[in-house]
Design a protein around this motif. Structure first.
Motif, PDB file in Angstrom:
ATOM      1  N   ILE A  21     -22.108  23.917 -19.416  1.00  0.00           N
ATOM      2  CA  ILE A  21     -21.880  22.677 -20.164  1.00  0.00           C
ATOM      3  C   ILE A  21     -20.594  22.047 -19.641  1.00  0.00           C
ATOM      4  CG2 ILE A  21     -21.516  21.664 -22.438  1.00  0.00           C
ATOM      5  CD1 ILE A  21     -22.917  24.097 -23.626  1.00  0.00           C
ATOM      6  N   VAL A  93     -24.190  17.273 -24.864  1.00  0.00           N
ATOM      7  CA  VAL A  93     -24.516  18.456 -25.661  1.00  0.00           C
ATOM      8  C   VAL A  93     -23.908  18.298 -27.046  1.00  0.00           C
ATOM      9  CG1 VAL A  93     -24.245  20.950 -25.870  1.00  0.00           C
ATOM     10  CG2 VAL A  93     -24.633  19.921 -23.622  1.00  0.00           C
ATOM     11  N   ILE A  96     -24.532  24.307 -29.765  1.00  0.00           N
ATOM     12  CA  ILE A  96     -24.970  25.563 -29.153  1.00  0.00           C
ATOM     13  C   ILE A  96     -25.517  26.427 -30.283  1.00  0.00           C
ATOM     14  CG2 ILE A  96     -24.280  27.632 -27.886  1.00  0.00           C
ATOM     15  CD1 ILE A  96     -21.933  26.004 -26.758  1.00  0.00           C
ATOM     16  N   VAL A 103     -29.274  25.388 -26.148  1.00  0.00           N
ATOM     17  CA  VAL A 103     -28.289  24.310 -26.180  1.00  0.00           C
ATOM     18  C   VAL A 103     -29.025  23.043 -26.578  1.00  0.00           C
ATOM     19  CG1 VAL A 103     -26.790  22.869 -24.766  1.00  0.00           C
ATOM     20  CG2 VAL A 103     -26.768  25.344 -24.454  1.00  0.00           C
ATOM     21  N   THR A 110     -33.794  20.544 -26.302  1.00  0.00           N
ATOM     22  CA  THR A 110     -33.047  21.797 -26.181  1.00  0.00           C
ATOM     23  C   THR A 110     -33.236  22.402 -24.798  1.00  0.00           C
ATOM     24  OG1 THR A 110     -34.891  23.081 -27.082  1.00  0.00           O
ATOM     25  CG2 THR A 110     -33.213  22.295 -28.641  1.00  0.00           C
ATOM     26  N   TYR A 113     -31.029  29.333 -22.779  1.00  0.00           N
ATOM     27  CA  TYR A 113     -30.093  30.019 -21.893  1.00  0.00           C
ATOM     28  C   TYR A 113     -30.103  31.516 -22.178  1.00  0.00           C
ATOM     29  CZ  TYR A 113     -26.739  30.591 -25.769  1.00  0.00           C
ATOM     30  OH  TYR A 113     -26.119  30.959 -26.948  1.00  0.00           O
ATOM     31  N   VAL A 116     -24.357  31.152 -21.269  1.00  0.00           N
ATOM     32  CA  VAL A 116     -23.903  29.765 -21.310  1.00  0.00           C
ATOM     33  C   VAL A 116     -22.399  29.729 -21.051  1.00  0.00           C
ATOM     34  CG1 VAL A 116     -23.555  29.757 -23.822  1.00  0.00           C
ATOM     35  CG2 VAL A 116     -23.935  27.598 -22.621  1.00  0.00           C
TER      36      VAL A 116
END
Length: 510
Positions: A21, A93, A96, A103, A110, A113, A116
């Motif tokens: 991110i 984003v 989380i 995410v 979405t 992951y 992350v």
């Protein structure tokens, strides 16, 4: 890497999905490390900006007109695609979800992951100046921030009186004359960024003043004597500095200070600090102090599958705010995500000021470290050089106005070399006349040239061109302070021996 064949492999269900991110310099460096370890096809980058990751440190050079916006790109978009990296620009984003390991983006989509990484950087602090934010919640049009390429475009738009199109010919931003309606600017903040922005505006022909609330410039990096040298240098370059003064109100007449002055201005640029961008971590109920608290593997102390690097991360109660530790963190994390053993133990920070006619380099925290101080100053010439030495090793330093020996000093600092009795003082003296035909000091192969990427003179000499240097070593892609030295080394490719102690006696990091 540009000459290597590219072989892509589709990720299998057993391969972990890595989501990053952020699209800044730390994220870009991490992606390079993951690609080098064969993890490109498993990596997704969610970048909020519409631009591929670029060098934020050189934004002031774009503002000044010495760099084109296109030259700031760390890697082109196609580079990511060619290596299987899913680079998604314009992806905001909003959450989380650690319970479902997803995410969430604006728009409710979405991204799943397995691991992350938060590389969200920092956000500027808004100083308490009345009138900056209007009654309807919008910013006064005279006020500009300066942290992104879009901020830079808006600032150029303001001083030129026309819309700057970053997708157009990038060379069109260089050498332009300011719009006649913008004659005066005030920069709020006298730190590294504030000085760079003030110098860039002055070069553009705008009468610029700096307001700094503390008692000298670069208060967090240098002492009072060096700050006075900098103030005098800025005055000689045409920039007035107001110290110990705070902006309190923006009115139609100008920017009012708490010392009674009102500065006439058409433009106010806010550069007075920033803070780690940790809102996502807080929403995810991760531990946040000043930044997102991580361990020696850059892992959140609350979740083994969440990591943080760069300006948003806090390691060992320290938030760095500089590119060199962010890049070192990225290198360590690439190893960790590849399943290898690696530990981040902190980094000796080397910060450079990048502005025409202003030369500053700060090593560590010279105002906070304890030890013997070796200091040479020449206010008339505009130079101040200081080293803090403990147990024969340089533990901090500040160089203002003369960086002729910065390569050797940085090398001794980074390696914690044990110096001879008089050697620290000798390193502060002007470079001796043992130079090549170009007048460039002859550095040994193991002298560090790029502190951001840890690149030596020998590695530079092994390259064939500036583009080769950037692709293979990443030198010049950080703070940019090493660019003149890199060009000189490519032109001369000459060597000279180090002083004996720097060649043969090295200490160990403390």
């Amino acid at each position: 890497m540009s000459g290597e064949p590219i072989v892509l492999h589709e990720p299998t269900p057993q391969q972990k999905r890595i989501v990053i991110i952020g699209g800044g310099m730390a994220a870009a460096r991490l992606v390079e490390g993951l690609v080098a370890r064969g993890l490109g096809p498993q990596t997704t980058v969610l970048a909020e900006e519409q631009h591929a990751p670029y060098n934020r440190i050189l934004l002031s050079a774009v503002l000044e007109g010495t760099h084109r916006p296109g030259a700031l790109a760390l890697r082109e978009k196609q580079w990511y695609a060619d290596r299987g990296v899913d680079l998604r620009l314009g992806s905001l984003v909003v959450d989380i979800h650690r319970d479902t390991k997803t995410v969430e983006l604006a728009g409710r989509t979405t991204v799943p992951y397995d691991q992350v990484v938060l590389a969200t950087g920092a956000i500027p602090s808004l100083p308490p100046i009345r009138g900056v934010v209007r009654l309807d919640g919008s910013m006064d049009p005279r006020v500009q921030a300066f942290r992104s390429l879009d901020d830079c475009a808006r600032l150029l738009d303001a001083i030129r009186g026309e819309v700057v199109n970053l997708s157009a010919d990038p060379g069109s931003l260089s050498g332009s004359q300011p719009h006649p309606t913008v004659r005066h600017a005030v920069v709020v903040g006298g730190g590294l960024l504030g000085l760079q922005v003030a110098r860039a505006l002055s070069v553009r022909g705008i009468a610029t003043e700096i307001v700094e609330g503390r008692d000298h410039l670069l208060n967090s990096q240098v002492g009072t004597t060096a700050g006075k040298v900098l103030k005098r240098s800025m005055a000689q370059l045409g920039t007035q500095v107001y110290l110990g003064a705070r902006a309190t109100r923006l009115t139609d007449e100008g920017l009012k200070l708490d010392n009674g002055y009102t500065l006439e201005t058409d433009l106010v640029v806010l550069t007075a600090g920033g803070r780690p961008r940790a809102n996502l971590a807080r929403r995810a109920e991760l531990t946040v102090n000043r930044g997102i608290v991580v361990d020696d593997q850059l892992r959140s102390v609350d979740d083994p599958d969440v990591y943080a690097i760069g300006d948003c991360a806090e390691h060992n109660a320290t938030v760095t705010g500089f590119v060199s530790p962010a890049w070192e963190q990225a290198g360590v994390l690439a190893e960790v995500l590849a399943g290898n053993q690696a530990t981040y133990e902190g980094h000796r920070v080397v910060a450079r000021l990048r502005a025409t006619d202003l030369d500053v380099c700060v090593l560590g925290e010279p105002e906070n470290e304890t030890g013997e101080v070796v200091e040479i100053a020449n206010p008339v010439k505009g130079t101040h050089r200081k080293l803090v030495v403990r147990d024969g090793r340089i533990v901090a330093g500040a160089l203002v106005g003369d960086l002729s020996r910065v390569g050797l000093i940085t090398q001794a600092f980074d390696r914690q070399t044990v110096l001879g009795e008089h050697e620290a003082g000798q390193l502060l003296l002007p470079e001796p006349s043992s130079t090549g035909s170009s007048g460039v000091p002859q550095l040994p192969d193991d002298a560090e040239i790029c502190a951001c990427a840890g690149v030596t003179a020998g590695a530079i000499r092994a390259c064939q061109s500036l583009e080769d240097v950037r692709d293979t070593t990443r030198a010049t892609t950080g703070c940019g302070g090493c660019a003149p030295s890199v060009r000189q080394l490519l032109a001369t490719r000459q060597t000279s021996p180090l002083p004996k102690s720097l060649r043969t006696v090295e200490g160990t990091p403390s």
